[in-house]
Each structure stands twice: as structure tokens, then as C-alpha cells.
Design a protein around this motif. Structure first.
Motif, PDB file in Angstrom:
ATOM      1  N   ARG A 157       0.812  -1.324   0.076  1.00  0.00           N
ATOM      2  CA  ARG A 157       0.023   0.037   0.099  1.00  0.00           C
ATOM      3  C   ARG A 157       0.905   1.142   0.100  1.00  0.00           C
ATOM      4  O   ARG A 157       1.792   1.321   0.819  1.00  0.00           O
ATOM      5  N   GLU A 158       0.710   2.172  -0.910  1.00  0.00           N
ATOM      6  CA  GLU A 158       1.272   3.469  -1.231  1.00  0.00           C
ATOM      7  C   GLU A 158       2.879   3.341  -1.083  1.00  0.00           C
ATOM      8  O   GLU A 158       3.698   3.974  -0.454  1.00  0.00           O
ATOM      9  N   GLY A 159       3.347   2.195  -1.568  1.00  0.00           N
ATOM     10  CA  GLY A 159       4.598   1.568  -1.363  1.00  0.00           C
ATOM     11  C   GLY A 159       5.362   1.762  -2.947  1.00  0.00           C
ATOM     12  O   GLY A 159       6.295   0.940  -3.037  1.00  0.00           O
ATOM     13  N   LYS A 160       5.150   2.895  -3.566  1.00  0.00           N
ATOM     14  CA  LYS A 160       5.982   2.860  -5.047  1.00  0.00           C
ATOM     15  C   LYS A 160       7.403   3.068  -4.916  1.00  0.00           C
ATOM     16  O   LYS A 160       8.143   2.053  -5.410  1.00  0.00           O
ATOM     17  N   GLU A 161       7.750   3.985  -3.898  1.00  0.00           N
ATOM     18  CA  GLU A 161       9.339   3.938  -3.680  1.00  0.00           C
ATOM     19  C   GLU A 161       9.836   2.936  -3.003  1.00  0.00           C
ATOM     20  O   GLU A 161      10.791   2.409  -3.125  1.00  0.00           O
ATOM     21  N   GLU A 162       9.038   2.516  -2.048  1.00  0.00           N
ATOM     22  CA  GLU A 162       9.541   1.496  -0.893  1.00  0.00           C
ATOM     23  C   GLU A 162       9.489   0.105  -1.741  1.00  0.00           C
ATOM     24  O   GLU A 162      10.469  -0.837  -1.566  1.00  0.00           O
ATOM     25  N   SER A 163       8.626  -0.110  -2.422  1.00  0.00           N
ATOM     26  CA  SER A 163       8.479  -1.435  -3.351  1.00  0.00           C
ATOM     27  C   SER A 163       9.639  -1.450  -4.210  1.00  0.00           C
ATOM     28  O   SER A 163      10.204  -2.640  -4.401  1.00  0.00           O
ATOM     29  N   TRP A 330     -10.163   1.691   4.545  1.00  0.00           N
ATOM     30  CA  TRP A 330      -9.041   2.613   4.087  1.00  0.00           C
ATOM     31  C   TRP A 330      -7.928   2.758   5.044  1.00  0.00           C
ATOM     32  O   TRP A 330      -6.995   2.755   4.648  1.00  0.00           O
ATOM     33  N   GLU A 331      -8.469   2.752   6.192  1.00  0.00           N
ATOM     34  CA  GLU A 331      -7.533   3.108   7.479  1.00  0.00           C
ATOM     35  C   GLU A 331      -6.779   1.991   7.808  1.00  0.00           C
ATOM     36  O   GLU A 331      -6.158   1.718   8.711  1.00  0.00           O
ATOM     37  N   PRO A 337      -5.506 -11.010   3.804  1.00  0.00           N
ATOM     38  CA  PRO A 337      -4.290 -10.841   3.046  1.00  0.00           C
ATOM     39  C   PRO A 337      -4.672 -10.940   1.335  1.00  0.00           C
ATOM     40  O   PRO A 337      -3.700 -10.580   0.711  1.00  0.00           O
ATOM     41  N   ASP A 338      -5.899 -11.453   1.156  1.00  0.00           N
ATOM     42  CA  ASP A 338      -6.338 -11.459  -0.160  1.00  0.00           C
ATOM     43  C   ASP A 338      -6.397  -9.964  -0.853  1.00  0.00           C
ATOM     44  O   ASP A 338      -6.835 -10.057  -1.934  1.00  0.00           O
ATOM     45  N   GLN A 339      -6.776  -9.320  -0.136  1.00  0.00           N
ATOM     46  CA  GLN A 339      -6.805  -7.897  -0.740  1.00  0.00           C
ATOM     47  C   GLN A 339      -5.614  -7.028  -1.414  1.00  0.00           C
ATOM     48  O   GLN A 339      -6.067  -6.376  -2.249  1.00  0.00           O
ATOM     49  N   LYS A 340      -4.698  -7.823  -1.157  1.00  0.00           N
ATOM     50  CA  LYS A 340      -3.431  -7.269  -2.240  1.00  0.00           C
ATOM     51  C   LYS A 340      -3.202  -5.639  -2.016  1.00  0.00           C
ATOM     52  O   LYS A 340      -3.008  -5.158  -3.039  1.00  0.00           O
ATOM     53  N   GLY A 341      -3.403  -5.120  -1.041  1.00  0.00           N
ATOM     54  CA  GLY A 341      -3.170  -3.431  -0.766  1.00  0.00           C
ATOM     55  C   GLY A 341      -4.468  -2.942  -1.244  1.00  0.00           C
ATOM     56  O   GLY A 341      -4.561  -1.612  -0.975  1.00  0.00           O
ATOM     57  N   SER A 342      -5.457  -3.541  -1.692  1.00  0.00           N
ATOM     58  CA  SER A 342      -6.749  -2.668  -2.098  1.00  0.00           C
ATOM     59  C   SER A 342      -7.714  -2.600  -1.113  1.00  0.00           C
ATOM     60  O   SER A 342      -7.796  -3.469  -0.339  1.00  0.00           O
ATOM     61  N   THR A 343      -8.447  -1.431  -1.027  1.00  0.00           N
ATOM     62  CA  THR A 343      -9.559  -1.141  -0.363  1.00  0.00           C
ATOM     63  C   THR A 343     -10.892  -0.927  -0.988  1.00  0.00           C
ATOM     64  O   THR A 343     -11.608  -0.281  -0.371  1.00  0.00           O
ATOM     65  N   SER A 344     -10.832  -1.262  -2.253  1.00  0.00           N
ATOM     66  CA  SER A 344     -12.123  -1.109  -3.075  1.00  0.00           C
ATOM     67  C   SER A 344     -13.157  -1.892  -2.618  1.00  0.00           C
ATOM     68  O   SER A 344     -13.039  -2.857  -2.131  1.00  0.00           O
ATOM     69  N   LEU A 345     -14.370  -1.433  -2.893  1.00  0.00           N
ATOM     70  CA  LEU A 345     -15.602  -2.235  -2.408  1.00  0.00           C
ATOM     71  C   LEU A 345     -15.593  -3.730  -2.897  1.00  0.00           C
ATOM     72  O   LEU A 345     -16.025  -4.998  -2.668  1.00  0.00           O
ATOM     73  N   LYS A 346     -15.067  -3.795  -4.138  1.00  0.00           N
ATOM     74  CA  LYS A 346     -15.243  -5.014  -4.972  1.00  0.00           C
ATOM     75  C   LYS A 346     -13.960  -6.033  -4.569  1.00  0.00           C
ATOM     76  O   LYS A 346     -14.080  -7.184  -4.853  1.00  0.00           O
ATOM     77  N   THR A 347     -13.076  -5.380  -3.885  1.00  0.00           N
ATOM     78  CA  THR A 347     -11.934  -6.346  -2.948  1.00  0.00           C
ATOM     79  C   THR A 347     -12.567  -6.634  -1.765  1.00  0.00           C
ATOM     80  O   THR A 347     -12.360  -7.817  -1.382  1.00  0.00           O
ATOM     81  N   ILE A 348     -13.125  -5.804  -0.807  1.00  0.00           N
ATOM     82  CA  ILE A 348     -13.585  -5.845   0.410  1.00  0.00           C
ATOM     83  C   ILE A 348     -14.693  -6.993   0.293  1.00  0.00           C
ATOM     84  O   ILE A 348     -14.701  -7.771   1.279  1.00  0.00           O
ATOM     85  N   LEU A 349     -15.537  -6.882  -0.452  1.00  0.00           N
ATOM     86  CA  LEU A 349     -17.187  -7.710  -0.576  1.00  0.00           C
ATOM     87  C   LEU A 349     -16.430  -9.370  -0.595  1.00  0.00           C
ATOM     88  O   LEU A 349     -17.071  -9.983   0.339  1.00  0.00           O
TER      89      LEU A 349
END
Length: 417
Positions: A157-163, A330-331, A337-349
Motif C-alpha cells: 500500500r502506497e509503496g511505490k518508492e519502498e517497493s 481505508w484506514e 491477506p487477499d486484498q493485495k493492498g486494495s480497499t475497493s468495495l469489489k475487493t472488500i466484498l
């Protein structure tokens, strides 16, 4: 060569270079020279446009068209559509002649270098490039990221530089990260969840969240279009105009079957009018209006009542009733683990309920946007239109029913305290 009549763009090529642009016009301000005019479907000037225009100028001049003026056209986002597009007000003209001139040397050197590179029989070795906004959106991962195809390191999450830093160190998976001291709370939560294979739930936060809920609960979602050329009167370029909403209502018991309502543009009147009329009829002040990222629904309503101000008193009466269901997710007060960094409704559901959008004819808001625009702007058969409308309604209904299912899970978590 310059494209002939009937061709919408000017196309030029030399022995080594080729380009396409919108217009190459005689410049009346300077005899025997031309103006290069580039059109961008954008609401603002962007610096990356300059290099593109500089290349077009380079090719134009090598083809015998001396360019004395470079103009960038982009869309005026403050143009109010009142039934007719007036080009002189719809577009913003920006003279970028000086900016383009400052890039001439760089453009010429880069163009020659790229041509020499492409002319070689053997291309140079592959290497990792950081030119993409993010590796997840890279069109050529097998090239840029070879020979090491990463695991899940770029889902941080938000890890462009860190990744990128971890990738260079040879760490390809979140489970292999040992030092997390410099990382954010969300990044640490994500890594711990992946490493342990467990779900993180901050039950205290969700208990506080649920205690804010007041009956009746209105689960609301809009679908909208935001075309550069407005479709509806009294709207602006790129403005999100809702054409469909879904509303589920639970009046007393969260686990009772919700009432379901929807409204979709019937193609006769501005949909904002019908949407506001129906919502004012069905949503009364004093309950809870639950949305997933409620800023979008609030904005749609605020802009709609600007066009139909008779509904302003109603909107003001319900403004304090909105609660954003996305916020605790979002917080990272919940993380699977299966979210893969996403917090969208289509991932959460699916990770919470096992339900998903995979069997729907329309699976995303972007797809809903483009399909509805097809109905409004293309010649489709009645059966095609009916199928698209059915798919749109199903998709929007699942967005609101998904919130019902998620809120029920939150209630179960709070009861476990």
C-alpha cells in the motif's frame, strides 16, 4: 507527406521519423510559416505535452513546414453546456511556442538516439525502468521486470518508492520483509497479515463505527458519466452527472430483507431531476445514509441541486446523515491477506462475504460509464439497449447490497466484543 482532404489529422514522415498531429495551419502572423495546433482531451495544461509537441515540430520542419507558432488546445472545464458547443469558449488556447523551443535540442538528440537504437540488429539488455506510474500498471512487465518477475512486493500500500527499493534488494514478496521500522501503520498491517496468513480486525473501531448508525439505514450508490463533451444541459465538461442510483433501505432490523429501489435515465428528461425527486421521496432526514466513499455521492447531489435548486432544502436537511463505510477499511482497521493492498468495495466484498461481481455483465464503474455513453451516443438496437440497462441496474444494485452484507459482518464483529 501531408495527409489529404478528408483525413482528420496531419500526418508527416521523413526517412527516419513519422508523426501525427491535429492541425498544421498557415500562420498569418508570419509569412511562409505554419502554426502547429495540438488538441488534448484534458482540462489543463500538462508539462509532458511539451516534449510531444516538440517532436511534432521537429518532424514538421524536416518535412518542409517551418513552424513559427505552437498552440495547445485543451477543454475549458468551466464551459456550461446550454445546448450548443461554442468552440471559441469550449476550448482553451495556450501558446506554448517558447516552451517547445526550449526542448528542441533535447528532442532532436533523443529522437536520433532512439532511431539509432531501433536500427540495431540486436537490442540492448533488458533493465528495470521506473518510468511507469506503478509496476502494477506497466504494459511490459516481462521486459522491465525481467529476469525477476516479482511476487507481491508491488502490492504494498502506497509503496511505490519502498517497493522499488525492496525489489532492487532482491525482496520480491511481502512475507520476506524483516525490517518494517520505517514503514507506515498500513504497510506494517498489510505485511503482518500476509506473513501470518490472518485477518486483522480492530473491533473497537468497528464498534464505534456501528454505534453511529441510526435507523432507517439508506444504502446509496450512484453511477455517472463524465464525458469531455457534455451530454446534458446545464452540465460541464468532465462533470460527473449521475444517470442511475440504487437504494436499499433497512428500517428497523439490520438482518431483515432490505427494501430495494432504483432510478435510471429514461432518455426523456435530465436524469438529475428524476434522481432528486425520487431520493427526496425515499430518503427522509434523521436516519443514516451509508455510502462507500461518500464524497462522490455528496458531490453528485450538490452539483445536481445546483441545476435543480428546488431540492436544496431537502439536501441540506440530510447532509449530516452521511456516513462513509469505506473509512475504516481505508484506514486498515480491517485487512485480509487477499486484498493485495486494495480497499475497493469489489475487493472488500469477496474477502468478507464470499460474494463477488464476477458473474455480472458489467463489473466496474468505468465499464458502466462507457456502456451508458454507448447507449446515449451510438445507434443500438432496442434489445442491445435493454440488455445494457439490465446489466447497469444489476451492477448498481450489487454495490448497495454489498454494503448491506458488509454492515451485517461489522455488526457480528461488534457483538463478539
Amino acid at each position: 507527406m501531408l495527409a489529404g482532404k478528408g483525413v482528420r489529422s496531419a500526418c508527416l514522415e521523413t526517412e527516419t521519423l513519422s508523426m501525427k498531429t491535429e492541425y498544421i495551419l498557415p500562420n498569418p502572423e508570419k509569412e511562409n510559416t505554419f502554426e502547429l495546433v495540438v488538441l488534448k482531451v484534458s482540462s489543463s495544461f500538462k508539462k509532458q505535452h511539451i516534449l510531444e509537441i516538440a517532436f511534432q515540430k521537429l518532424v514538421s520542419q524536416e518535412c518542409g513546414f517551418p513552424i513559427s507558432k505552437c498552440t495547445l488546445l485543451f477543454v475549458n472545464s468551466k464551459f456550461l453546456f446550454e445546448g450548443k458547443i461554442q468552440p471559441e469558449f469550449f476550448f482553451v488556447r495556450k501558446d506554448v511556442t517558447e516552451e517547445v523551443a526550449s526542448k528542441e535540442k533535447e528532442t532532436k538528440e533523443t529522437s536520433r538516439s532512439l532511431y539509432d537504437l531501433l536500427s540495431k540488429k540486436n537490442l540492448p539488455p533488458k533493465y528495470a525502468s521506473r518510468l511507469c506510474s506503478h509496476p502494477r500498471s506497466c504494459s511490459y512487465p516481462e521486459v522491465c521486470l525481467a529476469p525477476k518477475i516479482p511476487g507481491d512486493i508491488f502490492s504494498l500500500r502506497e509503496g511505490k518508492e519502498e517497493s522499488g527499493r525492496l525489489y532492487k534488494e532482491g525482496i520480491l514478496n511481502l512475507k520476506d520483509i524483516s525490517d518494517t521500522d520505517s514503514l507506515t501503520y498500513r504497510q506494517k498491517t498489510q505485511i503482518k497479515s500476509v506473513q501470518t496468513g490472518t485477518t486483522h480486525i480492530n473491533q473497537k473501531v468497528f464498534s464505534e463505527f456501528f454505534n453511529q448508525i441510526q435507523y432507517p439505514i439508506y444504502f446509496l450508490d450512484f453511477e455517472s458519466i463524465n464525458p469531455p463533451i457534455p451530454v446534458y444541459l446545464n452540465s460541464y465538461p468532465f462533470q460527473h452527472v449521475p444517470f442511475l442510483f440504487s437504494l436499499h433501505i433497512i428500517r428497523e432490523d439490520l438482518f431483515q430483507e432490505p427494501e430495494s429501489f432504483y432510478y435510471i435515465d429514461e432518455g426523456i428528461t435530465d436524469p438529475r431531476k428524476g434522481i432528486l425527486e425520487k431520493l427526496e421521496e425515499w430518503i427522509l432526514p434523521g436516519g443514516t445514509i451509508l455510502c462507500f466513499n461518500d464524497k462522490f455521492e455528496k458531490r453528485c447531489l450538490e452539483e445536481s441541486v445546483t441545476a435543480f435548486p428546488e431540492h436544496k432544502p431537502w439536501l441540506k436537511s440530510i447532509q449530516d446523515d452521511f456516513i462513509d463505510l469505506a473509512k475504516p477499511f481505508w484506514e486498515y482497521d480491517y485487512y485480509h491477506p487477499d486484498q493485495k493492498g486494495s480497499t475497493s468495495l469489489k475487493t472488500i466484498l469477496p474477502v468478507i462475504t464470499g460474494k463477488s461481481y464476477k458473474d455480472l455483465g458489467i463489473k466496474s464503474g468505468q465499464m458502466a460509464n462507457s456502456e451508458f455513453l454507448r447507449v446515449k451516443t451510438e445507434s443500438l438496437s432496442a434489445s442491445e439497449k435493454e440488455e445494457i440497462q439490465k446489466n447497469l441496474i444489476q451492477y448498481c444494485k450489487l454495490d448497495t447490497y454489498a454494503m448491506v452484507l458488509i454492515l451485517r459482518k461489522i455488526r457480528e464483529w461488534t457483538q463478539a466484543l
